[in-house]
Design a protein around this motif. Structure first.
Motif, PDB file in Angstrom:
ATOM      1  N   THR A  23      15.471 -45.471  -8.205  1.00 45.68           N
ATOM      2  CA  THR A  23      16.443 -46.200  -7.944  1.00 45.68           C
ATOM      3  C   THR A  23      16.598 -47.655  -9.176  1.00 45.68           C
ATOM      4  O   THR A  23      15.395 -47.766  -9.486  1.00 45.68           O
ATOM      5  N   PRO A  24      17.631 -48.105  -9.527  1.00 50.98           N
ATOM      6  CA  PRO A  24      17.747 -49.024 -10.604  1.00 50.98           C
ATOM      7  C   PRO A  24      17.074 -50.327 -10.183  1.00 50.98           C
ATOM      8  O   PRO A  24      17.192 -50.849  -8.977  1.00 50.98           O
ATOM      9  N   ALA A  50      14.394 -49.504 -17.712  1.00 53.47           N
ATOM     10  CA  ALA A  50      14.973 -48.677 -18.545  1.00 53.47           C
ATOM     11  C   ALA A  50      15.244 -47.172 -17.784  1.00 53.47           C
ATOM     12  O   ALA A  50      14.254 -46.732 -17.261  1.00 53.47           O
ATOM     13  N   LEU A  51      15.949 -46.441 -18.252  1.00 52.78           N
ATOM     14  CA  LEU A  51      16.215 -44.916 -17.815  1.00 52.78           C
ATOM     15  C   LEU A  51      15.577 -43.968 -18.636  1.00 52.78           C
ATOM     16  O   LEU A  51      15.940 -44.066 -19.923  1.00 52.78           O
ATOM     17  N   LYS A  52      14.745 -43.160 -18.198  1.00 59.71           N
ATOM     18  CA  LYS A  52      14.108 -42.285 -18.846  1.00 59.71           C
ATOM     19  C   LYS A  52      14.223 -40.944 -18.343  1.00 59.71           C
ATOM     20  O   LYS A  52      14.545 -40.763 -17.003  1.00 59.71           O
ATOM     21  N   PHE A  59      22.433 -38.083 -10.730  1.00 61.97           N
ATOM     22  CA  PHE A  59      21.535 -38.666 -10.598  1.00 61.97           C
ATOM     23  C   PHE A  59      21.719 -40.182 -10.132  1.00 61.97           C
ATOM     24  O   PHE A  59      21.004 -40.646  -9.170  1.00 61.97           O
ATOM     25  N   ASN A  60      22.851 -40.894 -10.296  1.00 63.63           N
ATOM     26  CA  ASN A  60      23.190 -42.240  -9.904  1.00 63.63           C
ATOM     27  C   ASN A  60      23.995 -42.391  -8.837  1.00 63.63           C
ATOM     28  O   ASN A  60      24.117 -43.427  -8.140  1.00 63.63           O
ATOM     29  N   TRP A  95      13.700 -44.269 -13.296  1.00 65.37           N
ATOM     30  CA  TRP A  95      13.727 -45.731 -13.957  1.00 65.37           C
ATOM     31  C   TRP A  95      12.464 -46.352 -14.027  1.00 65.37           C
ATOM     32  O   TRP A  95      11.440 -46.219 -13.349  1.00 65.37           O
ATOM     33  N   THR A  96      12.116 -46.955 -15.196  1.00 65.75           N
ATOM     34  CA  THR A  96      10.642 -47.453 -15.378  1.00 65.75           C
ATOM     35  C   THR A  96      10.833 -48.743 -16.059  1.00 65.75           C
ATOM     36  O   THR A  96      11.550 -49.348 -16.821  1.00 65.75           O
TER      37      THR A  96
END
Length: 407
Positions: free
Chosen positions: A294-295, A300-302, A72-73, A99-100
């Motif tokens: 994208t970060p 936060a990564l969900k 994913f990253n 990301w949210t």
């Protein structure tokens, strides 16, 4: 561009409802293509059902979790085969990430309870109430996050992201993705008051065509809605009692707005960044949700939750028999490009057929009125006021099919 921010206080409206007599079921046809279209509505859940055994989804390990996160990253996603179950599971788990920010906003009932406590606290000063509001909304941190994500989007590091408010959604698209090749933003469920405020701020926009001819019903739930309504706007009627009333689509236009070009999109961003909040009408302000693949700062990564495969029974049409089928369910936010990956993972491993049934966030309905390019291939564009929540795939014909409604 002049931006007058002296005392503009805007509050989002309740999602428009539709008259029952305006939603009579039309004859349903199925559109068939070898490649599925890209649906830009946000998915909140999906179930996959097939006569083929889907238990290969179940054997997930911690090493596969790590591999899925790395996939994913990665900037360039490897084109791994889904022939072996491990690769298929890795791609499936990777597609469930996003990301949210924010991640811990109070729910609407929680916000209402907090607001009632604040109203009953007679010895609490206005500054104390403002401090509590800041604690829950984290408005300063949210502005930093929104600004960082927007700059990433303008520079091309982020191809698209979502701004999800209380009653409407905005999809920001980079020029590498949009039809015009410029920065674009699409806003759903606009209101007369919002459109008037945008015009007063000299922020240009275009109302997209209403392709269904459906008449909407809106309710003015706040005094700001009435103050912001434009008496000169054709086809819009004032209702001082705040009761639902018909809003005929003026000149065949929908409530979805398109902002195109750097000036219009940046004007919208500046307006959103400087929105003010209030305690009026029993509403504790909640920061809108920012969602991206994208970060970005403070995000936060969900990951959506993928269930284990279970067996279900389906009646066979025209007989009393039932057919055994297998079903996997995914609960949580799914981004458009991730949905296409999920479709591909399951269809690549099928021997016969399957169906995908999803639920979309109703606030994002209307985003498909502006068809966008697909980053993965040149598949069919999907133009609709709704979402593509039902999709079928047949392995023999290698075709996808989805229901369309006659206009």
């Amino acid at each position: 561009m002049s931006l007058n921010r002296k005392s503009v206080v805007t509050k989002e409206l309740e999602v428009p409802t539709i008259l029952k007599d305006a939603t009579k079921t039309a004859s349903t046809k199925y559109t068939k293509r070898s490649t599925p279209p890209l649906d830009w509505a946000l998915k909140t859940s999906m179930s996959i059902t097939s006569p083929d055994d889907l238990s290969w989804c179940d054997q997930r390990s911690s090493s596969e979790d790590i591999a899925a996160l790395q996939w994913f990253n990665s900037e360039q996603h490897p084109q791994t085969s889904t022939a072996d179950p491990e690769s298929a599971r890795r791609r499936l788990m990777a597609a469930a990430y996003h990301w949210t920010y924010p991640t811990n906003a109070p729910s609407i009932p929680q916000a209402q309870s907090i607001n009632r406590l604040l109203k009953s606290a007679t010895n609490m000063t206005a500054n104390d109430k403002a401090s509590i509001s800041e604690m829950f909304s984290r408005s300063s941190e949210w502005k930093q996050s929104f600004t960082a994500l927007y700059q990433s989007y303008r520079n091309g590091a982020c191809s698209h992201f979502y701004y999800v408010g209380k009653t409407w959604t905005i999809l920001f698209q980079h020029g590498s993705l949009s039809l015009s090749g410029e920065l674009e933003a699409t806003l759903t469920y606009s209101t007369p008051g919002l459109r008037k405020v945008l015009r007063d701020e000299d922020i240009g926009f275009t109302q997209l065509p209403n392709i269904t001819g459906v008449i909407a019903v809106q309710s003015f739930s706040s005094k700001h809605d009435l103050e912001g309504s434009d008496d000169d706007e054709p086809g819009e009627i004032s209702n001082l009692k705040g009761k639902p009333f018909q809003l005929p689509k003026e000149k065949g236009l929908s409530d979805t707005l398109l902002f195109k070009s750097n000036a219009e999109v940046h004007g919208l961003f500046t307006y959103l960044l400087n929105l003010k909040a209030s305690y009026e009408d029993g509403f504790l302000y909640q920061s809108p949700c920012l969602i991206s693949s994208t970060p970005f700062l403070h995000a936060a990564l969900k990951r959506a939750q993928i269930s284990k495969c279970r067996v279900v029974s389906r009646p066979v049409e025209g007989s009393e028999r039932v057919q055994k089928e297998y079903r996997v369910e995914i609960q949580g936010t799914l981004l458009p490009l991730a949905v296409k990956v999920i479709w591909a993972v399951f269809t690549d491993r099928l021997a016969t057929k399957c169906s995908f049934n999803a639920t979309s966030d109703p606030r994002s309905h209307g985003l498909n009125l502006r068809p966008l390019h697909d980053l993965s291939d040149d598949g069919e564009m999907f133009v609709s006021p709704k979402a593509l929540d039902q999709l079928r795939f047949d392995k023999d014909s290698h075709e996808y099919a989805w229901p369309t409604v006659d206009k």
